[in-house]
Design an enzyme around this catalytic site. Structure first.
Site, mmCIF file in Angstrom:
data_model
loop_
_atom_site.group_PDB
_atom_site.id
_atom_site.type_symbol
_atom_site.label_atom_id
_atom_site.label_comp_id
_atom_site.label_asym_id
_atom_site.label_seq_id
_atom_site.Cartn_x
_atom_site.Cartn_y
_atom_site.Cartn_z
ATOM 1 N N GLU A 36 34.885 56.659 34.565
ATOM 2 C CA GLU A 36 36.320 57.175 34.251
ATOM 3 C C GLU A 36 35.800 58.782 33.187
ATOM 4 O OE1 GLU A 36 40.462 56.158 31.795
ATOM 5 O OE2 GLU A 36 39.752 54.815 33.278
ATOM 6 N N LYS A 67 43.103 46.032 22.672
ATOM 7 C CA LYS A 67 42.602 46.964 23.023
ATOM 8 C C LYS A 67 41.975 48.173 22.739
ATOM 9 C CE LYS A 67 44.240 51.733 25.383
ATOM 10 N NZ LYS A 67 45.646 52.135 25.986
ATOM 11 N N GLU A 123 48.336 48.404 30.315
ATOM 12 C CA GLU A 123 48.631 49.479 29.246
ATOM 13 C C GLU A 123 49.341 49.703 29.211
ATOM 14 O OE1 GLU A 123 44.676 52.934 29.099
ATOM 15 O OE2 GLU A 123 44.525 51.393 30.305
ATOM 16 N N GLU A 125 48.506 65.624 26.753
ATOM 17 C CA GLU A 125 49.587 64.846 26.204
ATOM 18 C C GLU A 125 49.948 65.431 25.029
ATOM 19 O OE1 GLU A 125 48.801 60.120 24.825
ATOM 20 O OE2 GLU A 125 47.575 61.112 25.187
#
Length: 401
Positions: free
Chosen positions: A385, A155, A249, A205
């Site tokens: 995105e 990733k 993910e 976050e």
């Protein structure tokens, strides 16, 4: 309870059940560039002046922060607090300081006045330049996916920027107002990062918080844009919860958080399945990890340094992902995907992943957005995105792609 106009001598660990109306929004309204503003789901903080800065030297960052706070306390500050931002590159200098005064209030989301609409931004003929271009970004995603299929790494989080230029000076306080009032339950910040420069944004976050012996981390990974159509919005949220790509993910990030916190914590609770968190523009897969601190000597700053960067902003393996980022992005991330927050001399604090942000300077803004790229990624979808994530800040300044 202190009012918003009083100078705090400590950072409270909990806010009153019935806060005074206007206590938090008065701090938001009083913000001026150069001050340090942090709005979190637990409190609102504004720092003024600089008592002392955290030095940049060979010592571990957590050690430097603790020493700076201890010096401030020894010099007479009753409840010193460090506030500021850390860059994505751990070797780069941080922008951390102990303010001369810190004013506190309950969280913005607990203040009914936060529902009042902010002023509209002044119509501006923005000049917008994408760095890299959407086409170049998509090509970078495609190249990374090919390397993943070859087994080089699993990733990488690739980012791109928008450079906005205005013919008039920027109204940073109004940008902060619009960010805070659109997502008052998130983490809103405006922090000086250099002479005439301000890092501001609204991150969803939480990297980590520590209050007493309680530790919380809320990793987000896996996301999809919101829709103005209610039925489509619900469909997208449901699809995200069932997406094999996004669930994988997300699981990688949660496992990394678990492994990083395990040496410092006991009684860790890691839910087996994610839930959803929404902002004004995005749905995110979310897991709230809770734990008890094993040693009272471990500060929130030390926990944050152990966690950062998570695979949610870098990739796996970390070292390889950093190399891919440097090779592919074509710009310096600076403070983007670093962390912002506060910490006190007792080790408490909240540190947030620096996303949905921009750096403002005079007449220019640099916006940042990234997407997690895995072997199943589609370049066009990842580009879309990042465009959706730009909407958080574009709305704040009245600009469109």
């Amino acid at each position: 309870m202190p009012t918003a106009s009083e100078v705090a001598t400590h950072i409270p660990t909990a806010e009153p059940a019935h806060p005074a109306v206007g206590a938090a929004t008065s701090l938001l309204d009083a913000y001026t560039p150069g001050a340090r503003f942090l709005g979190t789901p637990t409190r609102t903080l504004v720092g003024h002046g600089v008592d002392r800065e955290v030095p940049h030297d060979e010592r571990p960052l957590a050690e430097r922060v603790a020493a700076t706070l201890a010096e401030a306390r020894a010099a007479g500050q009753a409840g010193p607090v460090v506030m500021g931002a850390l860059p994505f590159d751990p070797a780069a200098p941080a922008a951390l300081a102990v303010p001369e005064t810190v004013r506190t209030a309950p969280p913005l989301c607990a203040d009914p006045l936060i529902a009042l609409p902010p002023d509209r931004p002044t119509p501006t003929d923005w000049q917008i330049r994408a760095v890299p271009s959407p086409e170049a970004y998509a090509a970078g995603v495609a190249a990374s996916v090919e390397r993943m299929w070859q087994g080089e790494f699993s990733k990488v989080v690739l980012a791109r920027t928008l450079e906005l230029t205005s013919p008039d000076p920027l109204d940073v306080p109004l940008m902060l107002q619009r960010l805070a009032r659109r997502d008052p339950s998130g983490y809103t910040f405006a922090l000086p990062t250099g002479t005439g420069r301000t890092l501001l944004g609204a991150s969803p976050e939480l990297l980590v918080s520590r209050h007493g012996n309680r530790v919380v981390s809320n990793p987000l990974a896996g996301s999809t844009p919101r829709s103005a159509d209610l039925a489509e919005d619900v469909r997208r949220a449901a699809a995200l919860l069932e997406s094999a790509k996004d669930l994988h993910e997300h699981a990688v990030v949660v496992d990394a958080v678990h492994q990083a916190l395990a040496p410092y914590c006991v009684d860790m609770v890691v839910p087996g399945k994610p839930t959803l968190v929404r902002t004004a523009t995005m749905w995110h897969l979310s897991t709230t990890v809770t734990a008890t601190l094993a040693s009272p000597a471990t500060s929130a700053m030390e926990l944050a340094c152990a966690l950062q960067p998570t695979p949610a902003v870098c990739g796996t393996p970390t070292a390889v992902a950093r190399d891919v980022i440097r090779e592919t992005e074509g710009f310096d991330r600076g403070f983007f995907t670093g962390m912002v927050g506060w910490g006190d001399a007792d080790g408490n604090g909240e540190w947030v992943v620096t996303i949905r942000c921009a750096e403002a300077e005079e007449r220019s803004l640099r916006l940042y957005a990234g997407a997690g790229v895995v072997a199943a990624s589609v370049p066009e979808a990842e580009t879309a995105e990042t465009a959706a994530k730009f909407r958080t800040f574009l709305h704040a300044v009245g600009a469109e792609l």
